[in-house]
Design an enzyme around this catalytic site. Structure first.
Site, PDB file in Angstrom:
ATOM      1  N   ASP A  21       5.492 -23.151   7.723  1.00 38.85           N
ATOM      2  CA  ASP A  21       5.145 -24.147   6.717  1.00 38.85           C
ATOM      3  C   ASP A  21       5.212 -23.468   5.358  1.00 38.85           C
ATOM      4  O   ASP A  21       4.599 -22.415   5.161  1.00 38.85           O
ATOM      5  CB  ASP A  21       3.720 -24.675   6.944  1.00 38.85           C
ATOM      6  CG  ASP A  21       3.638 -25.596   8.158  1.00 38.85           C
ATOM      7  OD1 ASP A  21       4.691 -25.915   8.737  1.00 38.85           O
ATOM      8  OD2 ASP A  21       2.518 -25.982   8.525  1.00 38.85           O
ATOM      9  N   ASP A  59       5.796 -37.082  14.987  1.00 39.22           N
ATOM     10  CA  ASP A  59       4.386 -36.738  15.161  1.00 39.22           C
ATOM     11  C   ASP A  59       3.754 -37.830  15.995  1.00 39.22           C
ATOM     12  O   ASP A  59       3.777 -39.008  15.610  1.00 39.22           O
ATOM     13  CB  ASP A  59       3.684 -36.644  13.799  1.00 39.22           C
ATOM     14  CG  ASP A  59       4.150 -35.444  13.003  1.00 39.22           C
ATOM     15  OD1 ASP A  59       4.254 -34.347  13.588  1.00 39.22           O
ATOM     16  OD2 ASP A  59       4.426 -35.594  11.801  1.00 39.22           O
TER      17      ASP A  59
END
Lengths: 208, 256
Positions: free
Chosen positions: B11, B130
């Protein structure tokens, strides 16, 4: 193999045959890591002066052949005398025809490129690291029999007399081909770690 | 034989690698190039850089770290986060990324998947999903997951969306099982097996890796093509070489 180097002291001057694609950064970097110069070009003078030529793949076979034609690269490739390496789609368009876009290709190597068939457990695109088995002795693949390379493709060239290495994904297909000074690899050497660097170094050792 | 892939997810926020737990509370874990090169040397098969600041900032130009990573590493990498258009994807790919991954923008405008696949080919186009199991037992998609305050129901059942994304041209699916993400309790085997059965293109497991056993479990039980993890690699809880040796001992094909 982590430190693939070019033994030959002469500066290698690689030209990426530029058919208008823009994703050349990783290939250029891979050649530069080997100490070679590498620039994209479609200028006939520049192409004639190169020590080695690379045909990268851009988009689909139809789009690639259209761009190659528009830039007169087909003629320049046919007239060139240096070692040439087609990579991924750049290898596929060396053949006579591609089922992708049902398009006539450069015809430098006999055969037709077809879509990889899906089967239980066999996903398409064929994406990831897969091993190659080299056929006979070939300077391009020296030291690389059995090694893993990074593949990303949905179409593939059949095995035939020009096959220099075979990979299996459901069925066997040509992972590397060669016909005189014309070479092609279905995988991406610029993204295949130390083995990929070794292959590019082997290519740079090839003389016209 | 095609190898199972181990993928490290980094990330990225403002040019640094960060890691959050259940998408909250980011901590700085290192420099992008340093981590990318370390992973490459350790034998990771692929990297995903998830630009968590791109979307909120509405950025349109590929950040310069994409080009720097492309020049430095020699394994494939994918860039996710903030790619909302064909033009933005073109910039990221031109900078040297091998694939781009879209998530919320694809949910808001599913035609984006078709357009990306038509322009760059399916093999460049990853769709990230997700997903979490709702109280009624159905797995459903969440969007805007980059920020817990804006996360919402996407109004789609996970398996339906997965199949639509593939039909529109996605060449790979990364299924992030949010119930497991950040827990280090193991991948969501049930959900991944269901997704596998519905997914004809490469499928990557994401969320929950905490031990080497979790990787052997996910490959033995769900036939996913790759397993993605973040914190266990960043924090050196699992050494990649050891993990690959362990997978090989279990007969799982890996690049050694």
């Amino acid at each position: 193999m982590a430190d693939a180097v070019i033994k030959d002291a002469v500066m290698k001057d690689v030209v990426l045959l530029d058919s208008g694609g823009s994703n050349y950064a990783s290939l250029i970097a891979a050649f530069e890591r080997l100490g070679a110069r590498c620039t994209p070009s479609r200028d006939p003078e520049r192409i004639r002066a190169a020590t080695h030529l690379v045909l990268p793949g851009v988009g689909s076979a139809g789009a690639a052949m259209r761009a190659i034609g528009e830039q007169n690269l087909d003629k320049l490739i046919a007239d060139s005398t240096q070692p040439l390496l087609g990579i991924c789609l750049g290898m596929q368009v060396l053949f006579e025809h591609s089922e992708e876009s049902d398009v006539a290709c450069l015809g430098l190597i006999p055969g037709r490129v077809t879509r990889l068939p899906e089967a239980p457990g066999i996903r398409v695109p064929h994406m990831g690291w897969n091993s190659i088995r080299s056929i006979g002795s070939n300077p391009l693949l020296e030291g690389l029999d059995g090694c893993d390379f990074y593949f990303v493709h949905s179409y593939a060239a059949p095995c035939g007399e020009y096959t220099r290495a075979v990979t299996e994904h459901g069925l066997p297909f040509s992972a590397a081909v060669g016909a005189g000074r014309i070479h092609g690899v279905q995988f991406h050497p610029e993204r295949s770690g130390p083995q990929g660097a070794r292959l590019l170094a082997n290519f740079l050792e090839l003389a016209a | 034989m095609l190898k199972k892939r181990l993928i490290a997810c980094l990330d990225v926020a403002d040019g640094r690698v960060v890691k959050g737990v259940r998408f909250r509370g980011h901590e700085d874990v290192g420099d992008i190039l340093e981590l990318a090169q370390r992973y490459g040397a350790q034998g990771i098969d692929e990297l995903v850089f998830y630009d968590i600041t791109a979307s909120p900032q509405g950025r349109g130009v590929a950040p310069d770290w994409v080009a720097r990573v492309a020049r430095r590493i020699d394994i494939p990498f994918c860039v996710a986060g903030g790619i909302r258009s064909v033009a933005q994807a073109a910039e990221v790919l031109a900078a040297g990324a091998d694939k781009i991954s879209v998530n919320t923008p694809a949910l808001e405008n599913p035609d984006l998947i078709d357009a990306l696949a038509a322009r760059f080919g399916s093999q460049c186009v990853v769709v990230g999903i997700d997903s979490i199991r709702d109280a009624d037992g159905v797995w459903r998609v969440r969007s805007h997951t980059g920020d817990p305050d804006t996360m919402r129901q996407a109004g789609r059942a996970t398996l339906d969306w997965l199949q639509e994304a593939v039909a529109r041209g996605a060449g790979e699916i990364v299924l992030n099982c949010m119930g497991a993400d950040g827990t280090r309790d193991g991948y969501d085997l049930e959900q991944l097996a269901a997704a596998r059965a519905a997914c004809p293109v490469p499928l990557i497991a994401s969320g929950g890796a905490g031990s080497m056993r979790h990787f052997t479990e996910v490959f033995e039980n769900t036939d996913v093509d790759g397993a993605l993890a973040a914190s266990v690699f960043h924090k050196n809880l699992i050494a990649i070489a050891e993990l690959k040796a362990e997978l090989a001992r279990h007969g799982i094909p890996v690049r050694l």
